[in-house]
Scaffold this active site. Structure first.
Site, PDB file in Angstrom:
ATOM      1  N   HIS A 106      49.039  22.266  -3.124  1.00 52.51           N
ATOM      2  CA  HIS A 106      50.358  22.013  -3.710  1.00 52.51           C
ATOM      3  C   HIS A 106      51.284  23.165  -3.333  1.00 52.51           C
ATOM      4  CE1 HIS A 106      48.473  24.673  -6.653  1.00 52.51           C
ATOM      5  NE2 HIS A 106      49.647  24.853  -7.243  1.00 52.51           N
TER       6      HIS A 106
ATOM      7  N   HIS B 116      40.770  31.965  -9.030  1.00 55.48           N
ATOM      8  CA  HIS B 116      42.139  31.735  -9.512  1.00 55.48           C
ATOM      9  C   HIS B 116      42.261  32.206 -10.963  1.00 55.48           C
ATOM     10  CE1 HIS B 116      45.841  29.429 -10.571  1.00 55.48           C
ATOM     11  NE2 HIS B 116      46.109  29.563  -9.271  1.00 55.48           N
TER      12      HIS B 116
ATOM     13  N   ASP C 277      51.868  30.884  -5.216  1.00 55.20           N
ATOM     14  CA  ASP C 277      50.609  31.593  -5.014  1.00 55.20           C
ATOM     15  C   ASP C 277      49.633  30.809  -4.151  1.00 55.20           C
ATOM     16  OD1 ASP C 277      50.651  29.872  -7.279  1.00 55.20           O
ATOM     17  OD2 ASP C 277      48.824  30.754  -8.083  1.00 55.20           O
ATOM     18  N   HIS C 278      50.007  29.589  -3.757  1.00 52.66           N
ATOM     19  CA  HIS C 278      49.146  28.756  -2.918  1.00 52.66           C
ATOM     20  C   HIS C 278      49.739  28.487  -1.531  1.00 52.66           C
ATOM     21  CE1 HIS C 278      46.375  27.578  -6.250  1.00 52.66           C
ATOM     22  NE2 HIS C 278      47.443  27.940  -6.948  1.00 52.66           N
TER      23      HIS C 278
END
Length: 300
Positions: free
Chosen positions: A63, A262, A67-68
Site C-alpha cells: 500500500h 513492523h 513507511d512502505h
C-alpha cells in the site's frame, strides 16, 4: 546454488527509531529477488546487508503509506546507477498509480534500468514462472492494501533406492525427470511427491479473510505485529494486528516459521512480542531485527 532466505532491511512502523529503519524486506528465492515495501533508507540498508541492487527482480508494494514506499525513489535510481539491465517489475495497488509515478520520478536522473509497472487491479495471480506463482489478496486497512503469497508448484523427489532398483542412473535420471517415462520406467515409480514451498507477506491490516488465505500452509510467514494485545483497540482503529493475532493466524494456518515485524516505537522490549505470539503458536517465532536473515525452512 539456489538460495531461499528473507533479508530484513527494516522493521519499524510509521517512524524509524535509533535501532529500527523503516520497512524493507528482500526475499531471495533462487534467481528471484522480491523487494517488499521499501521505506526510507532501504537503499542504504541494502549496502549494510551486502546485497546489490542487481539482486532485485520485483518491487512489491502492499500500500502507499510512507513507511512502505518512500524508499522507492532511491531504489529506482540505484537500479539505473548500477546499470541493471534485466527488467524489474513493480507491483502495487492500481489506486495508487499517481503515487508510484511521483515516487518513480521524484527527481532528475539518467534512467537506464527498465522498470515495468504492473499495477494490481484485483485479487489473483500476478505472475507465473520457474519460481511458482505470485499471488495477492486484499487486506483490511484504511487505504487499499494487498498481501502477497509466493507458491511453488508441487514436484517429485527422486529416491536413490528406487532409481537403482530400476537401473536408472547418470544422465538418464534427468531425462526421466523431463519426459516422465524412460524405457518403460515411469517417474512415479522412482520418486515421491514433493510439496512446493510457500511464502506469505502480510503487512498493515486488521484480521480478515485475506490474511488467513495468504498464510495458509506457509513455510515462512512475514506478518506485521504493530501492537501488543494491551493496545488491541488502537490496532483495530488504525488497521493493524497485534502479536497475539499474528500468532493465532500462524497457529490456525499451519505456518512453520513466523516472522513478526513492523513494530510501534512505543515498545522497548521486543521479547514481549515473542511471548505474546507464543501463547497461541508453538512453532518457530522470529522477532525481526534490522539486517537479520531468516532462511526459508527446509522442505518437510
Amino acid at each position: 546454488m539456489s538460495v531461499r532466505e528473507l533479508v530484513v532491511l527494516g522493521t519499524g512502523s510509521q517512524a524509524p527509531s535509533r535501532t529500527r529503519n523503516h520497512n524493507g524486506y528482500l526475499l531471495r528465492w533462487d534467481s528471484e529477488g522480491l523487494l517488499f515495501d521499501p521505506g526510507e533508507g532501504t537503499q542504504r540498508q541494502l549496502l549494510f546487508a551486502g546485497v546489490p541492487a542487481s539482486a532485485i527482480t520485483r518491487i512489491c508494494l502492499t500500500h502507499f503509506h510512507g513507511d512502505h514506499c518512500l524508499g522507492v525513489p532511491g531504489i529506482v535510481q540505484r537500479l539505473s546507477l548500477d546499470g541493471v539491465r534485466r527488467p524489474v517489475r513493480a507491483h502495487y495497488p492500481a489506486s495508487g498509480s499517481d503515487f508510484f509515478a511521483r515516487l518513480r520520478y521524484a527527481s532528475a536522473f539518467h534512467e537506464v534500468a527498465e522498470v515495468l509497472e504492473e499495477p494490481i487491479e484485483a485479487e489473483g495471480t500476478l505472475a507465473t514462472g520457474p519460481f511458482g506463482q505470485l499471488r495477492v489478496r486484499r487486506l483490511d486497512h484504511p487505504v487499499e492494501a494487498f498481501g502477497y503469497q509466493l507458491v511453488e508448484a508441487d514436484g517429485r523427489r527422486m529416491v536413490p533406492e528406487l532409481l537403482a532398483r530400476h537401473g536408472v542412473s547418470g544422465p538418464d535420471v534427468g531425462e526421466l525427470q523431463r519426459t516422465g517415462n524412460l524405457r518403460g520406467v515411469s517417474l512415479a515409480e522412482v520418486s515421491v511427491h514433493r510439496p512446493g514451498q510457500r511464502f506469505a507477506f502480510v503487512m498493515d491490516t486488521r484480521l480478515c479473510d485475506g490474511v488467513f488465505a495468504l498464510a495458509e500452509g506457509a513455510d515462512l510467514l512475514v506478518i506485521e505485529s504493530t501492537f501488543l494485545a494491551e493496545d488491541s483497540a488502537l490496532a483495530s482503529e488504525y488497521g493493524h494486528l497485534t502479536a497475539a493475532q499474528a500468532g493465532r493466524v500462524a497457529a490456525e494456518c499451519g505456518v512453520r516459521t513466523l516472522v513478526l515485524t513492523h513494530f510501534s516505537q512505543r515498545y522497548t522490549e521486543p521479547n514481549r512480542f515473542h511471548d505474546e505470539a507464543a501463547e497461541v503458536f508453538d512453532g518457530k517465532i522470529v522477532v525481526a531485527e534490522d539486517l537479520t536473515r531468516v532462511a526459508v525452512p527446509k522442505r518437510r
